[in-house]
Design a protein around this motif. Structure first.
Motif, PDB file in Angstrom:
ATOM      1  N   MET A 237       0.843  -1.197   0.000  1.00 39.97           N
ATOM      2  CA  MET A 237       0.000   0.000   0.000  1.00 39.97           C
ATOM      3  C   MET A 237       0.876   1.245   0.000  1.00 39.97           C
ATOM      4  N   GLU A 238       0.477   2.264  -0.744  1.00 41.74           N
ATOM      5  CA  GLU A 238       1.250   3.499  -0.802  1.00 41.74           C
ATOM      6  C   GLU A 238       1.274   4.163   0.558  1.00 41.74           C
ATOM      7  N   ALA A 239       2.353   4.938   0.809  1.00 45.03           N
ATOM      8  CA  ALA A 239       2.507   5.616   2.093  1.00 45.03           C
ATOM      9  C   ALA A 239       1.361   6.578   2.364  1.00 45.03           C
TER      10      ALA A 239
ATOM     11  N   VAL B 276     -32.624   3.115  -7.716  1.00 45.98           N
ATOM     12  CA  VAL B 276     -32.142   2.011  -8.554  1.00 45.98           C
ATOM     13  C   VAL B 276     -30.636   2.128  -8.791  1.00 45.98           C
ATOM     14  N   HIS B 277     -30.189   3.297  -9.232  1.00 46.05           N
ATOM     15  CA  HIS B 277     -28.798   3.473  -9.653  1.00 46.05           C
ATOM     16  C   HIS B 277     -27.848   3.748  -8.487  1.00 46.05           C
ATOM     17  N   GLY B 278     -28.348   4.400  -7.436  1.00 46.70           N
ATOM     18  CA  GLY B 278     -27.482   4.743  -6.312  1.00 46.70           C
ATOM     19  C   GLY B 278     -26.804   3.544  -5.680  1.00 46.70           C
ATOM     20  N   PRO B 279     -27.556   2.543  -5.209  1.00 45.22           N
ATOM     21  CA  PRO B 279     -26.904   1.395  -4.570  1.00 45.22           C
ATOM     22  C   PRO B 279     -25.994   0.603  -5.498  1.00 45.22           C
ATOM     23  N   LYS B 280     -26.396   0.460  -6.773  1.00 47.34           N
ATOM     24  CA  LYS B 280     -25.559  -0.284  -7.726  1.00 47.34           C
ATOM     25  C   LYS B 280     -24.186   0.365  -7.866  1.00 47.34           C
ATOM     26  N   THR B 281     -24.180   1.682  -8.051  1.00 47.73           N
ATOM     27  CA  THR B 281     -22.897   2.362  -8.283  1.00 47.73           C
ATOM     28  C   THR B 281     -22.124   2.548  -6.984  1.00 47.73           C
ATOM     29  N   LEU B 282     -22.821   2.572  -5.843  1.00 41.47           N
ATOM     30  CA  LEU B 282     -22.105   2.613  -4.561  1.00 41.47           C
ATOM     31  C   LEU B 282     -21.373   1.294  -4.327  1.00 41.47           C
ATOM     32  N   VAL B 283     -22.007   0.178  -4.651  1.00 46.48           N
ATOM     33  CA  VAL B 283     -21.348  -1.135  -4.559  1.00 46.48           C
ATOM     34  C   VAL B 283     -20.101  -1.151  -5.442  1.00 46.48           C
ATOM     35  N   GLN B 284     -20.243  -0.648  -6.666  1.00 44.19           N
ATOM     36  CA  GLN B 284     -19.094  -0.607  -7.583  1.00 44.19           C
ATOM     37  C   GLN B 284     -17.950   0.227  -7.007  1.00 44.19           C
ATOM     38  N   LEU B 285     -18.294   1.343  -6.355  1.00 43.91           N
ATOM     39  CA  LEU B 285     -17.266   2.215  -5.780  1.00 43.91           C
ATOM     40  C   LEU B 285     -16.547   1.523  -4.622  1.00 43.91           C
TER      41      LEU B 285
ATOM     42  N   LEU C  62     -12.502   0.767  -4.556  1.00 44.10           N
ATOM     43  CA  LEU C  62     -11.581   1.218  -3.517  1.00 44.10           C
ATOM     44  C   LEU C  62     -10.812   0.044  -2.912  1.00 44.10           C
ATOM     45  N   ILE C  63     -11.457  -1.107  -2.792  1.00 44.34           N
ATOM     46  CA  ILE C  63     -10.749  -2.304  -2.323  1.00 44.34           C
ATOM     47  C   ILE C  63      -9.652  -2.687  -3.313  1.00 44.34           C
ATOM     48  N   GLU C  64      -9.986  -2.649  -4.613  1.00 41.14           N
ATOM     49  CA  GLU C  64      -8.999  -2.978  -5.658  1.00 41.14           C
ATOM     50  C   GLU C  64      -7.823  -2.008  -5.636  1.00 41.14           C
ATOM     51  N   GLU C  65      -8.101  -0.745  -5.297  1.00 43.12           N
ATOM     52  CA  GLU C  65      -7.053   0.277  -5.268  1.00 43.12           C
ATOM     53  C   GLU C  65      -6.202   0.195  -4.002  1.00 43.12           C
ATOM     54  N   GLY C  66      -6.545  -0.722  -3.100  1.00 45.62           N
ATOM     55  CA  GLY C  66      -5.793  -0.845  -1.857  1.00 45.62           C
ATOM     56  C   GLY C  66      -6.124   0.227  -0.846  1.00 45.62           C
TER      57      GLY C  66
END
Length: 465
Positions: A1-3, A94-103, A107-111
């Motif tokens: 993970m970055e400093a 409809v769109h809020g929870p879907k895109t919040l899950v994606q976010l 963030l997990i993928e980005e560490g």
């Protein structure tokens, strides 16, 4: 993970409802968290993020606040792109929870995963997303505890609607004063009006029993008994008022602004005009970013201002200016100034300002309390009638204008209220009370104050869990 990703104590997502009166308090709270070593990421909708013209908001004593938007389904135009408010709210659900899950996944993928989702009560689906990922779910109430207690009681069937039976029915909830039907939130008092908003305010409590924390944008002294009652059910903490630090404790230097304006303020014009006026001589009138007054109400307000013969600064949004009486601006040019938008904090804190004629939106009421300006309340709808009740009868920092059988505040009433504020027999009492509340608000946010302690407790919990 970055400093840089290891420097903060914890990373949280802050999910506001897409409206200026909801985003501003949560953005200010994010600044407080950043000053205490938490990394907040604000998640406005795509359209609002574009309107902010930035991807980060700098903070003086902490990491900058990143903007990572989610979608409401109308990325090019937001609410204005939708056919109606009801259609927009359905799309957001409809769109809020879907895109919040994606976010969260991104963030997990980005560490840089998050520990908690802090969400506006109007977005209960955000709590479902938090639980899906095993995160802390924290609801943030941008309205008063009394208003939310009323909604809770209705949602749980403890207040039966409609209120009116054979005669007018009052509303009582623990810790709050008895309220007349016109003093409760309009979605409750005028049962059947705005059914889509009625659903939104009640849904706040559909899953609240699963929440880890409840945060409220007040300071404890404002609603002690109501907070104490709510604390029997939830882990509730008061963390407000979320007004820029410059107007309270001044610990966050240069924090003079919310960093979000949907309308461009006429800042220089307003300041120069106010600078030319004597101390405590100007009436400031504003009905916020959403209220829509009728032409008849504009006429009565305008004539009331004229016959009061008092200096005024009136904010009338461009979309509303056609409702002003013809020639009003020309006829009152030596007496007042009409602008399409103003920096409300700067106007209220200017020494020329004497009183505030307002719709009693909760943010406006908080700003008046924190800065110390007495209020003339002209509530329109939603929680404003309840806020006006507290302003007049509980906090005692102003008066409510009386309406007629058509729901209009007539010119004579406008003049009467203004004269009462400018030099009536209660003026000294109002000034003493606003000074008291201003002091209490500052003390709450000072180091070691009630709200500051609650924020520290929340930060410690985030850090340790």
């Amino acid at each position: 993970m970055e400093a840089s990703k290891q420097a903060h104590k914890a990373h949280v997502l802050v999910v506001p409802f897409p409206g200026q009166g909801h985003i501003n308090p949560m953005l200010q709270f994010s600044k407080r968290l950043a000053s205490k070593g938490i990394k907040p990421t604000l998640t406005p909708t795509v359209y609002i993020a574009k309107s902010m013209h930035t991807t980060t908001i700098p903070t003086l004593y902490g990491p900058p606040i990143q903007l990572r938007p989610i979608s409401d389904g109308y990325d090019d135009g937001g609410k204005n792109q939708a056919q109606s408010t009801a259609v927009y709210l359905d799309s957001l659900r409809v769109h809020g929870p879907k895109t919040l899950v994606q976010l969260v996944k991104k963030l997990i993928e980005e560490g840089d995963p998050v520990k908690a989702i802090i969400y506006d009560g109007f977005l209960p689906w955000a709590l479902d997303v938090a639980k899906q990922f095993g995160l802390l779910g924290v609801v943030f109430f941008t309205q008063s505890c009394s208003v939310n207690s009323i909604y809770y009681h209705v949602q749980r069937g403890l207040i039966q609607l409609p209120l009116q039976g054979p005669g007018p029915s009052t509303v009582s909830v623990p810790g709050a004063p008895e309220l007349q039907p016109w003093e409760v939130p309009s979605f409750v008092g005028q049962y059947g009006s705005y059914p889509f908003w009625f659903h939104v305010v009640l849904e706040q409590f559909s899953n609240i029993d699963q929440v880890d924390w409840v945060l409220c944008n007040i300071f404890y002294d404002m609603e002690k008994e109501v907070v104490d009652w709510m604390a029997k059910m939830w882990k509730i903490r008061t963390i407000g008022p979320t007004v820029p630090s410059y107007y309270l404790d001044k610990r966050l230097e240069d924090d003079k602004d919310y960093n979000l304006q949907f309308f461009k303020p006429n800042t220089i014009l307003c300041k120069n005009w106010l600078d030319s006026k004597p101390k405590h001589s100007v009436i400031y009138i504003s009905f916020g970013s959403a209220a829509k007054l009728s032409e008849e109400q504009f006429e009565e307000l305008a004539q009331g201002l004229k016959i009061s013969n008092q200096t005024f600064l009136w904010v009338v949004r461009e979309s509303e200016q056609a409702k002003l009486p013809k020639r009003f601006i020309d006829e009152t040019s030596e007496l007042g100034l009409v602008v399409s938008w103003a920096s409300q904090l700067e106007v209220l804190s200017h020494e020329a300002t004497c009183c505030f004629v307002t719709h009693c939106g909760f943010n406006s009421v908080l700003e008046a309390l924190c800065i110390g300006v007495p209020v003339v309340g002209v509530p329109q709808y939603t929680d404003q009638g309840t806020n006006a009740k507290f302003m007049e009868d509980v906090w005692r920092v102003g008066i409510r204008a009386k309406i007629d059988e058509k729901g209009i505040v007539r010119r004579e009433e406008v003049e009467k209220c203004i004269r009462e504020m400018m030099g009536g027999r209660k003026k000294e009492e109002f000034m003493m009370n606003v000074a008291k509340w201003k002091k209490l608000a500052k003390q709450a946010m000072d180091e070691g104050g009630s709200s500051d302690k609650n924020i520290d407790e929340f930060v410690a919990y985030l850090t340790e869990c």
